[in-house]
Structure formats: C-alpha cells, structure tokens
Motif scaffolding. Structure first.
Motif, PDB file in Angstrom:
ATOM      1  N   ARG A  39      -1.038   0.231  -9.172  1.00 32.86           N
ATOM      2  CA  ARG A  39      -2.202   0.528  -9.941  1.00 32.86           C
ATOM      3  C   ARG A  39      -3.148   1.134  -8.784  1.00 32.86           C
ATOM      4  O   ARG A  39      -2.563   1.103  -7.864  1.00 32.86           O
ATOM      5  CB  ARG A  39      -3.028  -0.593  -9.837  1.00 32.86           C
ATOM      6  N   VAL A  40      -4.548   1.179  -9.189  1.00 34.43           N
ATOM      7  CA  VAL A  40      -4.673   1.278  -7.794  1.00 34.43           C
ATOM      8  C   VAL A  40      -6.468   0.190  -8.070  1.00 34.43           C
ATOM      9  O   VAL A  40      -6.801  -0.477  -8.393  1.00 34.43           O
ATOM     10  CB  VAL A  40      -6.009   3.061  -8.189  1.00 34.43           C
ATOM     11  N   ALA A  41      -6.653  -0.281  -6.155  1.00 34.51           N
ATOM     12  CA  ALA A  41      -7.158  -1.298  -6.918  1.00 34.51           C
ATOM     13  C   ALA A  41      -8.006  -1.257  -5.160  1.00 34.51           C
ATOM     14  O   ALA A  41      -8.015  -0.182  -4.330  1.00 34.51           O
ATOM     15  CB  ALA A  41      -6.634  -2.293  -5.753  1.00 34.51           C
ATOM     16  N   THR A  42      -9.482  -1.504  -5.441  1.00 29.47           N
ATOM     17  CA  THR A  42     -10.355  -1.286  -4.454  1.00 29.47           C
ATOM     18  C   THR A  42     -10.609  -2.339  -3.390  1.00 29.47           C
ATOM     19  O   THR A  42      -9.645  -3.009  -3.446  1.00 29.47           O
ATOM     20  CB  THR A  42     -11.953  -1.353  -4.729  1.00 29.47           C
ATOM     21  N   ARG A  45     -16.939   2.827  -2.048  1.00 29.87           N
ATOM     22  CA  ARG A  45     -16.084   2.610  -2.374  1.00 29.87           C
ATOM     23  C   ARG A  45     -14.454   2.292  -2.117  1.00 29.87           C
ATOM     24  O   ARG A  45     -14.150   3.565  -2.178  1.00 29.87           O
ATOM     25  CB  ARG A  45     -15.863   1.090  -3.420  1.00 29.87           C
ATOM     26  N   LEU A  46     -13.987   2.229  -0.860  1.00 33.96           N
ATOM     27  CA  LEU A  46     -12.272   2.200  -0.821  1.00 33.96           C
ATOM     28  C   LEU A  46     -11.580   2.233  -1.531  1.00 33.96           C
ATOM     29  O   LEU A  46     -11.234   0.665  -2.112  1.00 33.96           O
ATOM     30  CB  LEU A  46     -12.549   2.073   0.836  1.00 33.96           C
ATOM     31  N   ARG A  47     -10.542   3.362  -1.884  1.00 28.13           N
ATOM     32  CA  ARG A  47      -9.472   2.376  -2.878  1.00 28.13           C
ATOM     33  C   ARG A  47      -7.974   2.714  -2.433  1.00 28.13           C
ATOM     34  O   ARG A  47      -7.911   3.710  -1.976  1.00 28.13           O
ATOM     35  CB  ARG A  47      -9.894   3.758  -4.106  1.00 28.13           C
ATOM     36  N   TYR A  48      -6.879   2.174  -3.219  1.00 28.51           N
ATOM     37  CA  TYR A  48      -5.671   2.609  -2.463  1.00 28.51           C
ATOM     38  C   TYR A  48      -4.821   2.488  -3.650  1.00 28.51           C
ATOM     39  O   TYR A  48      -4.958   1.422  -4.585  1.00 28.51           O
ATOM     40  CB  TYR A  48      -5.575   1.455  -1.797  1.00 28.51           C
ATOM     41  N   ARG A  49      -3.591   3.000  -4.006  1.00 33.45           N
ATOM     42  CA  ARG A  49      -2.821   2.676  -4.787  1.00 33.45           C
ATOM     43  C   ARG A  49      -1.926   1.951  -4.636  1.00 33.45           C
ATOM     44  O   ARG A  49      -1.462   1.728  -3.464  1.00 33.45           O
ATOM     45  CB  ARG A  49      -2.197   4.158  -4.956  1.00 33.45           C
ATOM     46  N   ILE A  69       1.074  -1.395  -0.361  1.00 33.37           N
ATOM     47  CA  ILE A  69      -0.190  -0.166   0.071  1.00 33.37           C
ATOM     48  C   ILE A  69       1.000   1.217  -0.003  1.00 33.37           C
ATOM     49  O   ILE A  69       1.542   1.690   1.507  1.00 33.37           O
ATOM     50  CB  ILE A  69      -0.629   0.479   1.582  1.00 33.37           C
ATOM     51  N   VAL A  70       1.279   2.305  -0.588  1.00 28.62           N
ATOM     52  CA  VAL A  70       1.470   3.356  -1.140  1.00 28.62           C
ATOM     53  C   VAL A  70       0.811   4.611  -0.823  1.00 28.62           C
ATOM     54  O   VAL A  70       1.181   5.418  -0.420  1.00 28.62           O
ATOM     55  CB  VAL A  70       2.608   3.651  -2.614  1.00 28.62           C
ATOM     56  N   GLN A  71      -0.217   4.346  -1.140  1.00 27.91           N
ATOM     57  CA  GLN A  71      -1.395   5.463  -0.945  1.00 27.91           C
ATOM     58  C   GLN A  71      -2.885   5.508  -0.534  1.00 27.91           C
ATOM     59  O   GLN A  71      -3.386   4.119  -1.065  1.00 27.91           O
ATOM     60  CB  GLN A  71      -1.168   6.556  -2.186  1.00 27.91           C
ATOM     61  N   ARG A  72      -3.642   6.130   0.773  1.00 25.14           N
ATOM     62  CA  ARG A  72      -5.076   5.708   0.661  1.00 25.14           C
ATOM     63  C   ARG A  72      -5.871   6.730   0.310  1.00 25.14           C
ATOM     64  O   ARG A  72      -5.851   7.758   0.581  1.00 25.14           O
ATOM     65  CB  ARG A  72      -5.406   5.400   2.228  1.00 25.14           C
ATOM     66  N   LEU A  73      -6.521   6.224  -0.318  1.00 25.31           N
ATOM     67  CA  LEU A  73      -7.270   7.066  -1.895  1.00 25.31           C
ATOM     68  C   LEU A  73      -8.896   7.344  -0.884  1.00 25.31           C
ATOM     69  O   LEU A  73      -9.433   7.096  -0.710  1.00 25.31           O
ATOM     70  CB  LEU A  73      -6.966   6.751  -2.915  1.00 25.31           C
TER      71      LEU A  73
END
Length: 68
Positions: free
Chosen positions: A57-60, A43-47, A32-36
């Motif tokens: 990439r961005v993932a849910t 929905r919660l997304r992460y970089r 995990i490099v960033q919490r968006l």
C-alpha cells in the motif's frame, strides 16, 4: 523536505481509524519498499509491504512510526 525512513526499514503503520468498524486496528509491521516523490499537498509518501500478509500500500509519513 526529506524522507525520514530508509528503504528496507521496518515501520509500524497505523490504520486510518474506525470508519464504520467497531474496533481500531493495532499498528502492523511493514517494510519500506519505495520512497515516492513529494506530491502537490507536500506530504511525503512511501510504498510499504506487509511483513505478515501479501499486501502493498501507499502510506503518508504521518501514518508511520519506527519499530521498537
């Protein structure tokens, strides 16, 4: 609603399914490099960054799970 995963935490990312591919990809380890911010769909997304390849990439949150 809060994020379940912390920055710099290792997680498994599950691919989105075959989509024309013959086989389903095995989950891969990412960091995990960033919490968006929460978007309109709720929905919660992460970089995330791959541990093995030079890929971000961005993932849910529902595509991720804890590494064992």
């Amino acid at each position: 609603m809060s994020h379940a995963y912390a920055l710099n935490e290792d997680v498994l990312h599950r691919g989105q399914g075959p989509q024309g591919r013959v086989t389903v990809e095995q989950p891969k380890v990412y960091t995990i490099v960033q919490r968006l911010p929460i978007e309109a769909d709720g929905r919660l997304r992460y970089r995330i960054r791959s541990k093995l390849e030079n890929i971000e990439r961005v993932a849910t949150e529902d595509q991720l799970s804890y590494c064992l």
